[in-house]
Write an enzyme that holds these catalytic residues in place. Structure first.
Site, PDB file in Angstrom:
ATOM      1  N   LYS A   1       1.077 -53.172  37.036  1.00  0.00           N
ATOM      2  CA  LYS A   1       1.981 -54.433  37.408  1.00  0.00           C
ATOM      3  C   LYS A   1       1.665 -55.350  36.195  1.00  0.00           C
ATOM      4  O   LYS A   1       0.528 -55.604  35.900  1.00  0.00           O
ATOM      5  CB  LYS A   1       1.564 -54.777  38.749  1.00  0.00           C
ATOM      6  CG  LYS A   1       2.456 -56.001  38.930  1.00  0.00           C
ATOM      7  CD  LYS A   1       2.429 -56.439  40.734  1.00  0.00           C
ATOM      8  CE  LYS A   1       3.079 -57.565  41.050  1.00  0.00           C
ATOM      9  NZ  LYS A   1       3.069 -58.043  42.384  1.00  0.00           N
TER      10      LYS A   1
ATOM     11  N   SER B   1       3.789 -58.229  48.914  1.00  0.00           N
ATOM     12  CA  SER B   1       4.373 -57.675  47.867  1.00  0.00           C
ATOM     13  C   SER B   1       3.977 -56.099  47.259  1.00  0.00           C
ATOM     14  O   SER B   1       4.378 -55.622  46.468  1.00  0.00           O
ATOM     15  CB  SER B   1       3.782 -58.579  46.508  1.00  0.00           C
ATOM     16  OG  SER B   1       4.627 -59.783  46.580  1.00  0.00           O
TER      17      SER B   1
ATOM     18  N   SER C   1       7.106 -58.415  45.596  1.00  0.00           N
ATOM     19  CA  SER C   1       7.103 -58.783  44.149  1.00  0.00           C
ATOM     20  C   SER C   1       6.849 -57.489  43.175  1.00  0.00           C
ATOM     21  O   SER C   1       7.281 -57.339  41.925  1.00  0.00           O
ATOM     22  CB  SER C   1       6.254 -59.876  43.771  1.00  0.00           C
ATOM     23  OG  SER C   1       4.774 -59.543  43.823  1.00  0.00           O
TER      24      SER C   1
END
Lengths: 497, 492
Positions: free
Chosen positions: B79, B183, B159
């Site tokens: 990420k 998330s 997210s």
């Protein structure tokens, strides 16, 4: 200097000044409060900056244990409450010298709470100043505007350096008291080794909150705790020397009195002292004051201390100035004045004690506080940097005590010793400065003198105080080395007094 | 060799150790998939092919000598919230476009220590603020799943949308992610993958671009529960560079997966049955209860009375911390700086207005507001008190239950663009997940079935602090019982 409150005469009446001080003392530490970056004076721009200090993404603060220890020691030295649980808060504002956009400080739960500091005024009286708190916080970096006509530069070396902010109660009543208070705090911190006290480098600086009120209102405030009795305060920044503290307060108090007497209102604001103009000017008003949006720093856990750890620090503290003052008076029979002068610098007191062993303490104290202090000051040194071994002072005083030299000759001996010509005994030997106690030699000098000045000898009978002239002449004839008591005794006998 | 990309992390690691295939082959396979899929799915914001192959070859050399760590040669997606030394790290924001950190986050450093290979940086909502991956400066990520009979592109959630989409579409063996309010778990639920947020303090936050410090935790998104256990173990460590890091050993959780859950007491909180919850979600939850009952668990009805305050509390605490954490993006030392400005204040305002997207600006504004003088007590201080109550709710039930079962999300994946207009509806996505962030507890989302449109749904298991062990056991039982093997039909 006195411990009395200043009263300023205005057109409409008498006014008194009320002050509270915020002292920012840089923690003596080799690394910063929340990063491992070095702390030091004189490094090149941005050479002492870690990624944490520069606020890079994902960087986190980790508390420097040594700085915590220094703050606790300072709190103990101020005889203040040590809070076993404290917390770091963020003070949010934007400025280029503040890389993260917030300063880590301790608003809500400081590491040190209430305390009292006993401050001595120069007239020998004492006054107490309440300490509201001592908290740890980060310093900011430095902006440099004069390197370029169009750009400003940022030096982050100082960013993240640990500061102790020591906040007093509004217990300070005159510029002299303010100065004495700062000196006292500085001395305590220097004794503790928690701040080097170097005001020139900005390692200890003070902001002064000044207000004025009609005479009598302060007492009412103290009785009730109601701040309504006090005037509106202004915070004066940038008062970085004892002289400026006093000047800034005087200017600011006068300014406020004029405003109030003209029927105006003092605005609560932050003002900057301009030492070249000797005046304060507005930095930002209350309306312009920023909302710092303080909140607990979520990157740091509450700081929890063990009582046993605090007790250990307490046990390891050096003798503090107040205790030393009392002990010097008790142990050496010194006057309060002498003791206060000696303790003003830890190395000075240590030096005194090293020299005073078995000697006349008052005499040693006089040498230390007068002659030696003056010589050091002339060379721009202090006692921590004193080239003269304490043993030399002890020896010098011993020579006086045992009558080997007179006090007067001692000054001459000291000159040679200070110049590095050797120990006092060596100097006395080398320059033949031994006091003459041989009555035969003195008698001969006296006889010669009387023989040469029969008229004066006759006159002495009428006017006994004229013996002084004879004493002077004998001393001169013996190069100042004659024992004054012996000279007096022999003269009196020979002149028939 | 495209079949290699369908391997689980556990099988791939075994295959690499057995030299059934090389890391270079495996890495090449993923790079090939990414090259063809990414223009459509937009899961990666940067593919680090050369670095990946270099790492793969180094791993192969180790594997050839019978050496190597737990993840040796395993290609992962990272990420873009984790700072990676020498590789652009943007947190999905224009503010950090072009920012190349000279340092490595602790989590990723742990992965490289264990031999993992980095395929690239994964797309995400800007500064992890979003639940649909639509706030990314690099455009939305597309979910590889589609509803039956509907060609509309769906969100993978957020997210960590890039992480979830990449794992679901076989663009990496597994991915790192982060979870501030859901998330990890919400995107995992939306994509039929597994995602766990560990106990707060298990994974170091050092080098992870901060959103809300007291809530942020790193965790994995993977294809299976066991894979999550393997990857989480590598990610977690005690780190002196993070003051909130816990000095506790990291257990071998993979060993717990598949162990019996017989006798475990599973709590079912009444308050999670919210108004308007789709029938399918309710049914799935009931199904989960039945599966666990069948596996020998004791089901206990519990109450977590402050649950309804969790979302508003979260949307005070998280923006408050963010408003301060993101103050460092000021255009001074790194990141975006406005070219035209008239004053220092204008430089700040312009740089931040240009660099931050709307959702970030919204949350920073909320955060500054709730911390401001006159509102601090009413909002922030009160939120902290409620947060404590929410944590106490959990403390009060741990005597009665060993883990808690809830749905992961109140809906399946929705269409991209669907909820953009209304931030409040968007915020509702976090309703089941924020509680564990507020309380610092571990929570996992496990795919448990498909809805009537053929979209995956997840169940969440919440555990006691530091008891990931039980969470993994229960998750394994759900995974077994659900037998969830569905994969999105490849259309990209």
């Amino acid at each position: 200097m006195s411990a009395n409150a200043t009263i300023l005469k205005g057109r409409t009446g008498d006014w008194e000044i009320v002050m509270g001080l915020e002292i920012h003392a840089q923690v003596a530490s080799n690394s910063k409060l929340f990063s491992g970056a070095a702390v030091g004076f004189g490094a090149g721009p941005n050479e002492q900056v870690s990624l944490v200090d520069a606020g890079f993404p994902g960087m986190l603060p980790t508390l420097n244990r040594f700085c915590v220890e220094q703050a606790v020691k300072s709190g103990l030295g101020l005889r203040a409450q040590i809070n076993l649980k404290s917390q770091f808060d963020r003070k949010n504002y934007f400025y280029p010298d503040l890389p993260t956009g917030y300063q880590i400080s301790q608003l809500y739960h400081p590491i040190v709470g209430e305390g009292v500091v006993e401050v001595e005024a120069e007239d020998g009286t004492f006054f107490n100043v309440g300490i509201e708190r001592l908290h740890l916080e980060q310093d900011a970096g430095k902006l440099i505007h004069d390197l370029s006509p169009t750009d400003s530069y940022v030096d982050l070396n100082r960013a993240g350096t640990a500061l102790m902010e020591i906040v007093s109660r509004p217990h300070i009543r005159s510029p002299e008291q303010a100065v004495a208070y700062v000196k006292k705090i500085r001395t305590i911190l220097m004794y503790l080794g928690t701040c080097d006290g170097d005001m020139e480098k900005g390692n200890l600086r003070a902001d002064v909150n000044v207000s004025v009120c009609p005479v009598g209102n302060y007492d009412k405030f103290m009785e009730t705790g109601d701040f309504g009795f006090l005037g509106t305060r202004c915070e004066i920044k940038n008062v970085n020397s004892f002289r400026f503290i006093s000047q800034a307060i005087n200017y600011e108090a006068r300014r406020q009195i004029e405003i109030v007497e003209d029927g105006g209102k003092v605005d609560q604001e932050t003002r900057l002292y301009d030492p070249t103009k000797g005046e304060t000017r507005s930095m930002r008003s209350k309306e312009e004051a920023q909302d710092y949006r303080y909140f607990p720093d979520p990157d740091l856990l509450p700081l929890v201390l063990e009582q046993t750890w605090v007790d250990g620090l307490k046990a390891s503290l050096p003798e503090l100035p107040d205790d030393k003052r009392r002990r010097l008076m008790d142990q050496y029979g010194l006057s309060q004045y002498d003791a206060i002068v000696l303790i003003s610098e830890q190395a000075k007191a240590d030096y005194f004690e090293a020299a005073a062993k078995g000697r006349d303490a008052k005499l040693v104290s006089n040498w230390v506080t007068n002659e030696i202090s003056a010589r050091l000051a002339a060379d721009n040194r202090d006692f921590s940097d004193n080239p003269l071994p304490a043993a030399h002072v002890a020896e010098l005083v011993e020579l006086i005590e045992t009558g080997v030299i007179s006090s007067k000759i001692a000054k001459e001996v000291f000159d040679y010793v200070w110049k590095g010509e050797g120990s006092p005994s060596e100097v006395v030997e080398k320059h033949g400065l031994k006091q003459v106690t041989d009555t035969g030699a003195i008698e001969k000098a006296v006889d010669d003198l009387i023989a040469a000045n029969p008229d004066k000898a006759a006159a002495v009978a009428e006017k006994p105080q004229a013996i002084g002239w004879f004493v002077g002449q004998v001393m001169k004839a013996t190069g100042g080395k004659a024992n004054p008591a012996a000279v007096n005794h022999i003269l009196k006998a020979k002149l028939g007094l | 060799m495209s079949d290699l990309t369908k391997l689980t992390l556990a099988d791939a690691v075994d295959g690499l150790k057995a030299k059934t295939f090389s890391s270079e082959e495996l890495t090449q396979a993923f790079l090939g998939e990414i090259a063809s899929a990414n223009p459509t799915l937009n899961a990666y914001v940067e593919v680090t092919g050369e670095k990946a192959l270099a790492q793969a070859r180094a791993s192969d050399a180790k594997l050839a000598k019978g050496e190597g760590g737990d993840l040796e040669g395993a290609p992962l997606g990272i990420k873009d919230l984790f700072c990676t030394e020498g590789v652009q790290t943007t947190a999905g924001s224009n503010m950090l476009r072009g920012f190349v950190p000279p340092y490595e986050s602790t989590v990723t450093a742990n992965l490289w220590r264990d031999g993992a290979v980095m395929l690239g940086k994964l797309n995400m909502d800007e500064f992890a603020m979003g639940s649909a991956n639509e706030t990314s400066a690099f455009g939305p990520v597309v979910n590889p799943w589609k509803a039956q009979g509907d060609d509309a592109q769906l969100t993978p959630g957020g997210s960590s949308g890039g992480s979830a989409s990449a794992v679901a579409a076989n663009l990496c063996l597994a991915a790192t992610a982060s979870d501030t309010g859901g998330s990890i778990r919400q995107p995992a639920a939306f994509t039929g993958t597994v995602g766990i947020k560990p106990t707060y303090g298990r994974a170091s936050r050092f080098g992870m671009v901060a959103f809300a410090s007291s809530l942020d935790q790193a965790g994995p998104i993977t294809k299976t529960v066991k894979d999550s256990a393997i990857l989480l173990k590598s990610m977690c460590s005690f780190d002196t560079k993070d003051s909130t890091s816990l000095d506790v050993p990291t257990p071998d959780w993979a060993a717990s997966v598949g162990q019996s859950v017989k006798g475990l007491r599973i709590g079912v909180p009444a308050e999670y049955l919210i108004d308007g919850m789709p029938e399918e979600i309710k049914k799935l939850w009931e199904q989960g209860v039945e599966w666990l009952k069948a596996a020998g668990c004791e089901i206990v009805q519990i109450s977590l009375p402050h649950t309804k305050y969790a979302l508003p509390t979260y949307y005070i605490v998280a923006p408050a911390e963010a408003s301060s954490n993101l103050a460092r993006y000021d255009g001074m030392r790194f990141g975006h700086r406005a070219e035209e400005f008239t004053s220092l204040d204008d430089l700040y305002a312009a740089s931040r207005a240009e660099g931050f997207g709307k959702e970030v600006q919204r949350r920073l504004t909320i955060g500054a507001y709730v911390l401001s003088a006159g509102f601090y007590d009413a909002y922030y201080v009160r939120a902290l008190k409620v947060r404590r109550r929410i944590a106490e709710d959990f403390d009060n039930v741990w005597g009665k239950v060993d883990a808690i079962l809830t749905p992961s999300t109140p809906s399946a994946a929705f269409k991209l663009g669907d909820k953009q207009i209304d931030p409040l509806t968007m915020y509702l996505n976090d309703v089941f997940t924020v509680t564990t962030n507020l309380a610092g507890l571990p929570g996992i989302s496990v795919p448990a079935g498909l809805d009537s449109k053929g979209l995956p749904l997840g169940l969440q298991i919440i555990g006691k602090a530091l008891d990931e062990d039980t969470v993994f056991k229960v998750a394994g039982a759900i995974e077994d019982a659900a037998g969830f093997v569905s994969k999105p039909a490849k259309w990209w």
